[in-house]
Motif scaffolding. Structure first.
Motif, PDB file in Angstrom:
ATOM      1  N   ALA A   1       0.839  -1.202   0.000  1.00 27.77           N
ATOM      2  CA  ALA A   1       0.000   0.000   0.000  1.00 27.77           C
ATOM      3  C   ALA A   1       0.874   1.253   0.000  1.00 27.77           C
ATOM      4  O   ALA A   1       0.571   2.242  -0.676  1.00 27.77           O
ATOM      5  CB  ALA A   1      -0.915  -0.007   1.223  1.00 27.77           C
ATOM      6  N   ARG A   2       1.962   1.191   0.751  1.00 29.93           N
ATOM      7  CA  ARG A   2       2.862   2.346   0.792  1.00 29.93           C
ATOM      8  C   ARG A   2       3.510   2.604  -0.575  1.00 29.93           C
ATOM      9  O   ARG A   2       3.666   3.751  -0.998  1.00 29.93           O
ATOM     10  CB  ARG A   2       3.932   2.128   1.852  1.00 29.93           C
ATOM     11  N   ARG A   3       3.848   1.522  -1.268  1.00 24.98           N
ATOM     12  CA  ARG A   3       4.438   1.704  -2.605  1.00 24.98           C
ATOM     13  C   ARG A   3       3.441   2.353  -3.554  1.00 24.98           C
ATOM     14  O   ARG A   3       3.797   3.243  -4.326  1.00 24.98           O
ATOM     15  CB  ARG A   3       4.877   0.343  -3.168  1.00 24.98           C
ATOM     16  N   PHE A   4       2.188   1.891  -3.507  1.00 26.02           N
ATOM     17  CA  PHE A   4       1.162   2.522  -4.361  1.00 26.02           C
ATOM     18  C   PHE A   4       1.111   4.012  -4.094  1.00 26.02           C
ATOM     19  O   PHE A   4       1.063   4.833  -5.009  1.00 26.02           O
ATOM     20  CB  PHE A   4      -0.217   1.925  -4.058  1.00 26.02           C
ATOM     21  N   TRP A   5       1.133   4.351  -2.831  1.00 26.71           N
ATOM     22  CA  TRP A   5       0.981   5.744  -2.404  1.00 26.71           C
ATOM     23  C   TRP A   5       2.201   6.583  -2.811  1.00 26.71           C
ATOM     24  O   TRP A   5       2.077   7.609  -3.501  1.00 26.71           O
ATOM     25  CB  TRP A   5       0.776   5.764  -0.879  1.00 26.71           C
ATOM     26  N   VAL A   6       3.387   6.101  -2.445  1.00 26.13           N
ATOM     27  CA  VAL A   6       4.595   6.902  -2.645  1.00 26.13           C
ATOM     28  C   VAL A   6       5.053   6.885  -4.104  1.00 26.13           C
ATOM     29  O   VAL A   6       5.374   7.928  -4.679  1.00 26.13           O
ATOM     30  CB  VAL A   6       5.728   6.392  -1.719  1.00 26.13           C
ATOM     31  N   GLU A   7       5.033   5.677  -4.723  1.00 25.89           N
ATOM     32  CA  GLU A   7       5.587   5.587  -6.071  1.00 25.89           C
ATOM     33  C   GLU A   7       4.589   5.942  -7.162  1.00 25.89           C
ATOM     34  O   GLU A   7       4.969   6.412  -8.224  1.00 25.89           O
ATOM     35  CB  GLU A   7       6.110   4.163  -6.328  1.00 25.89           C
ATOM     36  N   PHE A   8       3.288   5.680  -6.859  1.00 30.02           N
ATOM     37  CA  PHE A   8       2.303   5.867  -7.932  1.00 30.02           C
ATOM     38  C   PHE A   8       1.233   6.906  -7.594  1.00 30.02           C
ATOM     39  O   PHE A   8       0.322   7.128  -8.358  1.00 30.02           O
ATOM     40  CB  PHE A   8       1.632   4.528  -8.268  1.00 30.02           C
ATOM     41  N   HIS A   9       1.339   7.501  -6.430  1.00 33.58           N
ATOM     42  CA  HIS A   9       0.361   8.505  -5.979  1.00 33.58           C
ATOM     43  C   HIS A   9      -1.060   7.946  -5.986  1.00 33.58           C
ATOM     44  O   HIS A   9      -2.021   8.667  -6.226  1.00 33.58           O
ATOM     45  CB  HIS A   9       0.459   9.784  -6.807  1.00 33.58           C
TER      46      HIS A   9
END
Ligand code: DGT
Ligand code: MG
Ligand code: MG
Length: 579
Positions: free
Chosen positions: A104-112
DNA sequence: GCCGTTTTCGGCCCGACTGTTTTCAGTCG
């Protein structure tokens, strides 16, 4: 007014937010506290008033301070700050199946990507493809998760119980000597609600078993399937985890799969401190297996006595087991009668006799059937004439080996009950506030009925507590079991704290598949009830209710029993033999 | 953040399954 459930959810939200921040250990600490609050018998505010928040397992200085702030103000500054840092939708994404804090953090940080809807869009637009670790299959899983409805709520144990038993029975059909299948998890611990069904099989033929289970008629989907475990979804959305282990490991696996998680962790930590290791295959000293076949062996290997599943919540049971002081909980064989029998309005004489046969199978000495007083419509219970007749015969002439039949009435006031001279015993239906009365009730009053689990709302909760106190003070027992008309295990725990007694339902008047009997007993055991805490473990003799082992009963109960006895003198013989 | 018949600081249970990896991370029970 903040309920315990609200507070627990708040802590879980903090845990998830901390997880998304990458914190270690803290998230689990908040979840541990939340699990503790889940099964608390009283509102948090009561613990706070008494300064006892920190006595709750998993709640220390910091969480206790946060709960105090929340109870006082309805808000929590710490949570507000976390929430300004991390979008709410990211937590929603994290709660999708198969997605955790890292993803979930990757979605948020890397893909907004900050919401499940945004995730769907990003997937459809192909924006995730090619990213490290996000292959084709992984993205298909994300699509599935983002499209699915939010994870199904927990269901009442009574709903899951019959389906779990049927499934276990269907597996057993194909097992041979030395192989076993048991229901485990929260169902075996008899939690009020269950998140899924956990089934353990002891067999060396796991693939055969998985094939048969997967091809069951009401299996909608196989979520995962490996060498030792499989997860399926049944019609209606009920999820089932099936675990298969070698019969030599069955005991260790049953301990593992019965849980609770917190119980397991404490057990494994204890083993570690002793230089041992516990997993689902056994207890190990180095490479060597020193236990595993039975639960008894596993507990014994770490110096503990066996602990009943209903107690395995890490609420102090392991310390008791270490000193061999686990209480002897009430068992089926302890039950001597059941006063809360009901017959449906169209019950035939044969239905009555079937109920009596079931009572005989359960080795009950007496059964009570509610026939008088106010039912839901305020009328006397209706029965076909020939059933009335059979009932009268069975009551007058007890057949050898058969339970004595007593007729009872359920009343909404003491006065209406006292006025009814035809019944053998009386049940007071909890409605509004408990009666204000001198400390002696009339004869024959045995039960308070229609008292459900504790309401969340404060004034209703007060009234509910007043009923428990009333029942305890007057020696009336309260029914424990599933459904909105009976105490759950937390309510039962509260009643026992007030020195009251429980009435366990046997289900003698139900169909054999009805799980009310085992669940009622399970709830009582979850409340750590011993036989002396359950009124219908006492035999009803010609004269008085006798209880063989009252040695450890407390003074309050003894005196209320005395009060009740003295109140019977000079009344009718029928009511006398019941008081 | 919690907790203590080894600890007031330094640990914090252990393993299966999946997808992606060429040795493991993440999620879940
Ligand atoms: N050692 C260990 N055992 C666990 C862990 N999580 C779950 N278990 C064990 C204990 C659980 O009772 C059992 C079944 O897991 P479930 O997730 O189905 O939990 P449970 O049935 O207790 O509750 P539920 O009603 O399903 O939410 O597996 C864990 O993190 N460590
Ligand atoms: Mg479960
Ligand atoms: Mg499960």
């Amino acid at each position: 007014m903040a309920s315990n459930a609200d507070a627990a959810e708040l802590l879980r939200l903090i845990a998830d937010l901390l997880d998304l921040r990458g914190e270690r250990f803290k998230p689990e600490a908040y979840r541990r506290a939340a699990r503790s609050i889940d099964t608390l018998p009283e509102p948090l505010a009561k613990y706070a008033e008494r300064g006892e928040l920190r006595a709750i397992p998993g709640i220390g200085e910091a969480i206790s301070a946060k709960l105090t702030e929340y109870l006082k103000t309805g808000r929590l500054g710490y949570l507000d700050r976390l929430q300004t840092e991390i979008p709410a939708g990211v937590v929603q994404i994290m709660r999708l199946p198969g997605i955790g804090p890292k993803t979930a953090r990757r979605f948020w940080v890397e893909f907004h990507v900050e919401s499940p809807a945004a995730l769907r869009k990003a997937i459809d637009a192909g924006r995730l493809s090619g990213a490290r670790g996000f292959g084709e299959r992984r993205i298909a899983q994300f699509r599935e998760a983002a499209g699915a409805r939010p994870a199904g709520a927990r269901i009442p144990i009574a709903e899951a119980w019959p389906r779990a038993q049927r499934l276990a029975a269907s597996i057993r059909q194909h097992l041979t000597g030395g192989e076993r299948a048991e229901v485990a998890g929260s169902l075996r611990r008899c939690r009020e609600t269950v998140g899924d069904v956990d089934l353990l099989v002891g067999s060396r033929r796991s693939s055969e078993i998985f094939d048969r289970v997967a091809n069951g008629s009401d299996v909608l989907e196989v979520l995962l399937s490996g060498d030792t475990k499989m997860t399926i979804v049944l019609e209606g959305g009920l999820q089932v985890d099936v675990r298969v282990v070698d019969p030599d490991s069955f005991g260790a696996a049953l301990v593992y799969f019965t849980g609770s998680k917190d119980h397991n962790v404490r057990l494994r930590t204890l083993a570690k401190d002793l230089g041992l290791k516990i997993n689902e295959y056994g207890v190990y000293r180095g490479e060597r297996v020193i236990a595993g076949r039975s639960e008894y062996d596993v507990y014994d290997a770490v110096g503990l006595s066996w602990i009943p599943p209903e107690m395995r919540e890490d609420r102090g049971e392991i310390d008791l087991a270490a000193t061999d002081s686990v209480p002897t909980l009430v068992e089926l064989a302890d039950l001597k009668g059941d006063l809360h029998g009901r017959l449906s309005p169209d019950a035939s004489p044969d239905d009555l006799d079937r109920a009596l046969a079931e009572a005989r199978r359960l080795r009950l000495d007496y059964v009570g059937i509610l026939v008088h007083g106010t039912d839901d419509d305020g009328h006397r219970a209706a029965l076909p004439a020939e059933t009335w007749q059979r009932l009268a015969v069975r009551r007058e002439r007890r057949r050898p080996g058969e339970a004595a039949v007593l007729l009872g009435g359920e009343f909404t006031s003491l006065a209406s009950g006292d006025a009814d001279r035809e019944v053998d015993f009386r049940v007071l239906r909890a409605q509004g506030s408990p009666p204000v009365t001198a400390d002696c009730l009339g004869p024959g009053w045995r039960l308070v009925s229609h008292l459900g689990p504790a309401p969340a709302e404060a004034t209703e909760r007060e009234r509910w507590g007043a009923w428990l106190a009333f029942a305890a003070a007057h020696g009336l027992s309260v029914e424990v079991g599933p459904g909105p008309e009976r105490l759950d295990s937390e309510g039962a725990r509260e009643l026992l704290r007030l020195r009251g007694t429980l009435h366990v339902v046997t289900g003698f008047d139900r169909t054999p598949e009805d799980p009310i009997g085992p669940i009622s007993l399970g709830f009582a055991r979850r409340a750590w009830a011993r036989a002396t805490d359950v009124q219908n473990t006492r035999r009803v003799t010609g004269g008085e209710a006798s209880s063989p082992d009252r040695g450890d009963q407390d003074a309050t109960m003894r005196s209320s029993a005395r009060r009740a006895r003295s109140a019977t003198s000079g009344r009718t013989s029928i009511t006398k033999r019941f008081s």
